[in-house]
Enzyme design. Structure first.
Site, PDB file in Angstrom:
ATOM      1  N   HIS A  11      24.600 -17.695  68.017  1.00 58.41           N
ATOM      2  CA  HIS A  11      25.095 -17.343  69.495  1.00 58.41           C
ATOM      3  C   HIS A  11      24.829 -15.618  69.620  1.00 58.41           C
ATOM      4  O   HIS A  11      25.148 -15.018  70.533  1.00 58.41           O
ATOM      5  CB  HIS A  11      26.940 -16.926  68.924  1.00 58.41           C
ATOM      6  CG  HIS A  11      28.157 -17.542  69.023  1.00 58.41           C
ATOM      7  ND1 HIS A  11      29.300 -17.693  68.002  1.00 58.41           N
ATOM      8  CD2 HIS A  11      27.993 -19.020  69.284  1.00 58.41           C
ATOM      9  CE1 HIS A  11      29.659 -18.661  68.288  1.00 58.41           C
ATOM     10  NE2 HIS A  11      29.118 -19.965  68.607  1.00 58.41           N
ATOM     11  N   ASP A  44      23.170 -23.048  75.926  1.00 58.88           N
ATOM     12  CA  ASP A  44      24.747 -23.921  75.739  1.00 58.88           C
ATOM     13  C   ASP A  44      25.632 -22.798  76.876  1.00 58.88           C
ATOM     14  O   ASP A  44      25.481 -21.190  76.048  1.00 58.88           O
ATOM     15  CB  ASP A  44      24.629 -22.773  74.763  1.00 58.88           C
ATOM     16  CG  ASP A  44      26.077 -23.308  73.721  1.00 58.88           C
ATOM     17  OD1 ASP A  44      27.731 -23.674  74.965  1.00 58.88           O
ATOM     18  OD2 ASP A  44      26.435 -23.368  73.110  1.00 58.88           O
ATOM     19  N   HIS A  95      37.055 -24.035  73.203  1.00 57.22           N
ATOM     20  CA  HIS A  95      37.669 -23.792  71.663  1.00 57.22           C
ATOM     21  C   HIS A  95      39.226 -24.235  71.896  1.00 57.22           C
ATOM     22  O   HIS A  95      39.483 -23.156  71.590  1.00 57.22           O
ATOM     23  CB  HIS A  95      37.007 -22.617  70.346  1.00 57.22           C
ATOM     24  CG  HIS A  95      35.696 -22.889  70.626  1.00 57.22           C
ATOM     25  ND1 HIS A  95      34.917 -21.492  69.329  1.00 57.22           N
ATOM     26  CD2 HIS A  95      34.628 -23.347  70.848  1.00 57.22           C
ATOM     27  CE1 HIS A  95      34.304 -21.655  69.580  1.00 57.22           C
ATOM     28  NE2 HIS A  95      33.678 -22.869  70.458  1.00 57.22           N
ATOM     29  N   ARG A 121      19.546 -27.721  70.083  1.00 57.00           N
ATOM     30  CA  ARG A 121      20.661 -28.464  70.305  1.00 57.00           C
ATOM     31  C   ARG A 121      21.101 -29.473  71.494  1.00 57.00           C
ATOM     32  O   ARG A 121      20.801 -29.020  72.533  1.00 57.00           O
ATOM     33  CB  ARG A 121      22.032 -27.273  69.443  1.00 57.00           C
ATOM     34  CG  ARG A 121      23.692 -27.806  69.948  1.00 57.00           C
ATOM     35  CD  ARG A 121      24.666 -27.044  69.596  1.00 57.00           C
ATOM     36  NE  ARG A 121      24.372 -25.373  70.314  1.00 57.00           N
ATOM     37  CZ  ARG A 121      23.918 -24.377  69.948  1.00 57.00           C
ATOM     38  NH1 ARG A 121      23.624 -24.101  69.109  1.00 57.00           N
ATOM     39  NH2 ARG A 121      24.238 -23.047  70.700  1.00 57.00           N
ATOM     40  N   TYR A 157      18.900 -25.859  63.479  1.00 55.27           N
ATOM     41  CA  TYR A 157      17.442 -24.851  63.414  1.00 55.27           C
ATOM     42  C   TYR A 157      16.804 -24.429  62.091  1.00 55.27           C
ATOM     43  O   TYR A 157      17.245 -24.248  61.169  1.00 55.27           O
ATOM     44  CB  TYR A 157      19.137 -23.980  63.743  1.00 55.27           C
ATOM     45  CG  TYR A 157      19.998 -24.406  64.557  1.00 55.27           C
ATOM     46  CD1 TYR A 157      19.710 -24.176  66.178  1.00 55.27           C
ATOM     47  CD2 TYR A 157      21.568 -25.049  64.235  1.00 55.27           C
ATOM     48  CE1 TYR A 157      21.168 -25.255  66.827  1.00 55.27           C
ATOM     49  CE2 TYR A 157      21.930 -25.512  64.551  1.00 55.27           C
ATOM     50  CZ  TYR A 157      22.115 -25.080  66.073  1.00 55.27           C
ATOM     51  OH  TYR A 157      22.507 -25.816  67.072  1.00 55.27           O
ATOM     52  N   ASP A 199      39.789   3.208  84.726  1.00 61.09           N
ATOM     53  CA  ASP A 199      40.681   2.844  86.172  1.00 61.09           C
ATOM     54  C   ASP A 199      39.931   1.443  85.795  1.00 61.09           C
ATOM     55  O   ASP A 199      40.179   0.798  86.750  1.00 61.09           O
ATOM     56  CB  ASP A 199      40.806   3.519  87.298  1.00 61.09           C
ATOM     57  CG  ASP A 199      39.900   3.847  87.457  1.00 61.09           C
ATOM     58  OD1 ASP A 199      39.217   4.232  87.307  1.00 61.09           O
ATOM     59  OD2 ASP A 199      40.002   4.476  88.680  1.00 61.09           O
ATOM     60  N   GLU A 253      24.911 -30.989  73.421  1.00 60.50           N
ATOM     61  CA  GLU A 253      25.869 -31.006  73.372  1.00 60.50           C
ATOM     62  C   GLU A 253      26.891 -31.298  74.725  1.00 60.50           C
ATOM     63  O   GLU A 253      26.236 -31.183  75.345  1.00 60.50           O
ATOM     64  CB  GLU A 253      26.600 -29.608  73.132  1.00 60.50           C
ATOM     65  CG  GLU A 253      27.705 -29.236  73.324  1.00 60.50           C
ATOM     66  CD  GLU A 253      28.559 -27.619  73.449  1.00 60.50           C
ATOM     67  OE1 GLU A 253      27.896 -26.942  73.690  1.00 60.50           O
ATOM     68  OE2 GLU A 253      29.289 -27.756  72.584  1.00 60.50           O
ATOM     69  N   ASP A 301      31.284 -27.265  78.244  1.00 55.02           N
ATOM     70  CA  ASP A 301      30.811 -26.314  77.604  1.00 55.02           C
ATOM     71  C   ASP A 301      29.783 -27.859  76.836  1.00 55.02           C
ATOM     72  O   ASP A 301      30.073 -28.214  76.483  1.00 55.02           O
ATOM     73  CB  ASP A 301      31.559 -26.646  75.983  1.00 55.02           C
ATOM     74  CG  ASP A 301      30.846 -25.914  74.657  1.00 55.02           C
ATOM     75  OD1 ASP A 301      29.596 -25.058  74.817  1.00 55.02           O
ATOM     76  OD2 ASP A 301      31.375 -25.830  73.972  1.00 55.02           O
ATOM     77  N   HIS A 312      34.184 -29.817  69.291  1.00 53.82           N
ATOM     78  CA  HIS A 312      35.993 -28.201  68.281  1.00 53.82           C
ATOM     79  C   HIS A 312      36.594 -29.499  69.566  1.00 53.82           C
ATOM     80  O   HIS A 312      36.058 -29.943  70.830  1.00 53.82           O
ATOM     81  CB  HIS A 312      35.998 -27.205  69.412  1.00 53.82           C
ATOM     82  CG  HIS A 312      35.215 -26.973  69.947  1.00 53.82           C
ATOM     83  ND1 HIS A 312      34.043 -27.032  71.377  1.00 53.82           N
ATOM     84  CD2 HIS A 312      33.309 -26.743  69.592  1.00 53.82           C
ATOM     85  CE1 HIS A 312      34.174 -26.690  72.248  1.00 53.82           C
ATOM     86  NE2 HIS A 312      33.169 -26.328  71.506  1.00 53.82           N
ATOM     87  N   GLU A 353      28.071 -31.937  69.423  1.00 54.71           N
ATOM     88  CA  GLU A 353      26.827 -30.986  69.324  1.00 54.71           C
ATOM     89  C   GLU A 353      26.570 -30.486  68.077  1.00 54.71           C
ATOM     90  O   GLU A 353      26.063 -29.682  68.009  1.00 54.71           O
ATOM     91  CB  GLU A 353      27.614 -29.408  69.941  1.00 54.71           C
ATOM     92  CG  GLU A 353      28.715 -28.792  69.306  1.00 54.71           C
ATOM     93  CD  GLU A 353      28.722 -27.780  69.891  1.00 54.71           C
ATOM     94  OE1 GLU A 353      28.240 -26.620  69.743  1.00 54.71           O
ATOM     95  OE2 GLU A 353      30.666 -27.682  70.337  1.00 54.71           O
ATOM     96  N   HIS A 406      27.057 -25.628  60.929  1.00 58.74           N
ATOM     97  CA  HIS A 406      28.310 -25.571  62.707  1.00 58.74           C
ATOM     98  C   HIS A 406      29.056 -27.003  61.616  1.00 58.74           C
ATOM     99  O   HIS A 406      27.847 -28.001  61.925  1.00 58.74           O
ATOM    100  CB  HIS A 406      27.618 -25.155  63.320  1.00 58.74           C
ATOM    101  CG  HIS A 406      26.865 -25.349  63.992  1.00 58.74           C
ATOM    102  ND1 HIS A 406      27.014 -26.880  65.130  1.00 58.74           N
ATOM    103  CD2 HIS A 406      25.369 -25.316  64.591  1.00 58.74           C
ATOM    104  CE1 HIS A 406      26.320 -27.184  65.934  1.00 58.74           C
ATOM    105  NE2 HIS A 406      24.962 -26.231  65.341  1.00 58.74           N
TER     106      HIS A 406
HETATM  107  N1  GLY Z   1      29.607 -22.624  73.753  1.00 60.07           N
HETATM  108  C1  GLY Z   1      30.055 -22.287  71.970  1.00 60.07           C
HETATM  109  C2  GLY Z   1      30.404 -24.174  71.252  1.00 60.07           C
HETATM  110  O1  GLY Z   1      29.017 -24.467  72.022  1.00 60.07           O
HETATM  111  O2  GLY Z   1      31.247 -24.248  71.147  1.00 60.07           O
HETATM  112 MN    MN Z   2      28.635 -25.033  73.648  1.00 58.71          MN
HETATM  113 MN    MN Z   3      30.756 -26.239  71.793  1.00 56.63          MN
END
Ligand code: GLY
Ligand code: MN
Ligand code: MN
Length: 436
Positions: free
Chosen positions: A236, A253, A354, A399, A381, A31, A401, A264, A347, A377, A343
């Site tokens: 991730h 991050d 996102h 990275r 790597y 529950d 960002e 972000d 975004h 970002e 990547h």
């Molecule tokens: N924290 C996820 C991204 O940077 O897209």
């Molecule tokens: Mn991020």
């Molecule tokens: Mn991001």
């Protein structure tokens, strides 16, 4: 504000009807539920945080019957356990809707609202339980055809209209995004300040999240990534349980959510407070790419071209650093850079980390417009076991960002107060103690 959002949507719907469901509750075990967060679309249109709610927008009906909510009835016994409900009687005044019904009567009433229109806005396929409420109502509504009345024969995904509204930020949303960015910055600075070899990744996470939580940002925008040493190369990474060693880089991050708006942010810093020459060379390459890509965030430039600028700068540095063989233009064309930068550069950012909104229009990358917000970002790597990379560079992950708002002029970097220059970072890391 929520009323304005509904009006904006209804103005674009013509004589259609729209149906939206609140996010379902998710059981964690027995529950106990996972913490509840309203669906962003539903919150955008209602500002309402209860589960088990359905919103119907029917702009062609009589005034007083156009914005209709089905919600949980008051239940004093349940409210002792779970807290106050707005209830059916309280909903019109509390939420500014025209009419409210008990959610238990949805099956009885929904089909009535589907009669008299040829178009239904509903996100069919997003949630099987919601489909199972709407489709039988649609079937029942079609019986009215016998009487010569219109019933929906066109189904439109509300994302087509709604997500375009969400993509262009207005003042209230921007206030929340700026606050999320500010609190995220306080958290990141604190994590930098308490970093020293011997501390675990989760200590940085807890100290950072504390800073925004005590200032009213009650949730993260996404699970925090605190990756030290080789973990900085796991895009991730979420275990956050390694002991930080001297000589590591720490990649964080993480961002908070404030008033249903996300931040972000990624920063990367040396555990010991000083970048090694190898770490610094990678860091400065990523920083140069990030600054060039941010400078490109101007109206008229396309979303994809921001990525292209970052790729261009990163690839030239990868060649200079001995990670790739030149010429750099060839490595851009054959995508050789993806070995170290796998990547995209950003975004959309908004109520969701996102965020919603199309990236393409008529088959081409979308031009940026004032009011849009995105992350920038880039990263590099280098896997610890990458024998093609110069030995000194192996195991380095960086990275950087930031959150960027497109304006009519210069890009507005919402997270610009968070240190990213080498000397600022080196001055801050390890400057405070946290005894655990
Ligand atoms: N924290 C996820 C991204 O940077 O897209
Ligand atoms: Mn991020
Ligand atoms: Mn991001």
């Amino acid at each position: 504000m929520f009323d304005r959002h509904r009006r904006q949507l209804m103005d674009r719907m013509g004589d259609a009807v729209a149906v939206f469901f609140a996010a379902p509750e998710q059981i964690r075990n027995n529950d106990v539920h996972f913490p509840y967060r309203q669906a962003s679309d539903f919150f955008f249109l209602t500002g309402f945080e209860e589960p088990e709610v359905v919103l119907v927008l029917a702009p062609r009906r009589e005034p007083g019957d156009q914005v209709v909510l089905f919600l949980r009835a008051s239940d004093p016994d349940r409210e002792v356990w779970d807290g106050r409900r707005v209830g059916v009687d309280g909903a019109p005044a509390a939420l500014g809707v025209d009419k409210a019904f008990d959610i238990d009567t949805l099956d009885e009433h929904l089909s009535d609202y589907l009669v008299g229109t040829r178009t239904l806005y509903f996100a069919l396929g997003d949630c099987a339980e919601d489909d199972a409420r709407v489709l039988p109502a649609l079937r029942r509504a079609r019986r009215a055809r016998r009487d010569g009345r219109e019933t929906p024969c066109t189904l439109i995904d509300p994302a087509e209209v709604l997500h375009d509204l969400r993509l262009r930020k207005h003042e209230e949303g921007l206030v929340a995004m700026r606050r999320a960015a500010e609190l995220t910055g306080i958290g990141h600075r604190r994590a930098m300040a308490i970093t020293r070899p011997g501390v675990h990744e989760y200590v940085l996470q807890a100290a950072m999240e504390y800073e925004w939580a005590v200032r009213g940002a009650r949730r993260n925008a996404y699970p925090s990534i605190v990756g030290s040493g080789p973990n900085a190369c796991v895009l991730h990474y979420r275990d956050n349980d390694r002991r930080i060693e001297s000589g590591d880089l720490v990649l964080v991050d993480a961002g908070c959510e404030f008033s249903y708006h996300a931040s972000d942010v990624t920063r990367t810093w040396p555990a010991s407070g000083r970048f090694s020459p190898a770490q610094r060379s990678i860091y400065e390459a990523v920083l140069a790419a990030q600054k060039a890509a941010i400078a490109h965030c101007r109206p008229g430039n396309t979303f994809d071209s921001v990525h292209a600028v970052a790729v261009d700068v990163l690839t030239r540095h990868m060649v200079d650093l001995g990670l790739l063989e030149g010429p750099a233009e060839d490595r851009v064309l054959d995508e050789g850079y993806k070995r170290y930068y796998m990547h995209r550069t950003g975004h959309w950012l908004g109520m969701d980390v996102h965020d919603v909104g199309r990236y393409h229009q008529a088959g081409s990358s979308r031009p940026l417009e004032p009011g849009m917000a995105l992350t920038v970002e880039p990263g590099i790597y280098i896997a610890p076991d990458d024998e093609r990379a110069p030995e000194a560079l192996r195991g380095i992950g960086v990275r950087i960002e930031d959150d960027v708002l497109i304006t009519a002029g210069e890009p507005d970097v919402l997270t610009s107060a968070i240190p990213k220059e080498v000397d600022e970072i080196e001055a801050l890391v390890g400057s405070a103690r946290l005894d655990v």
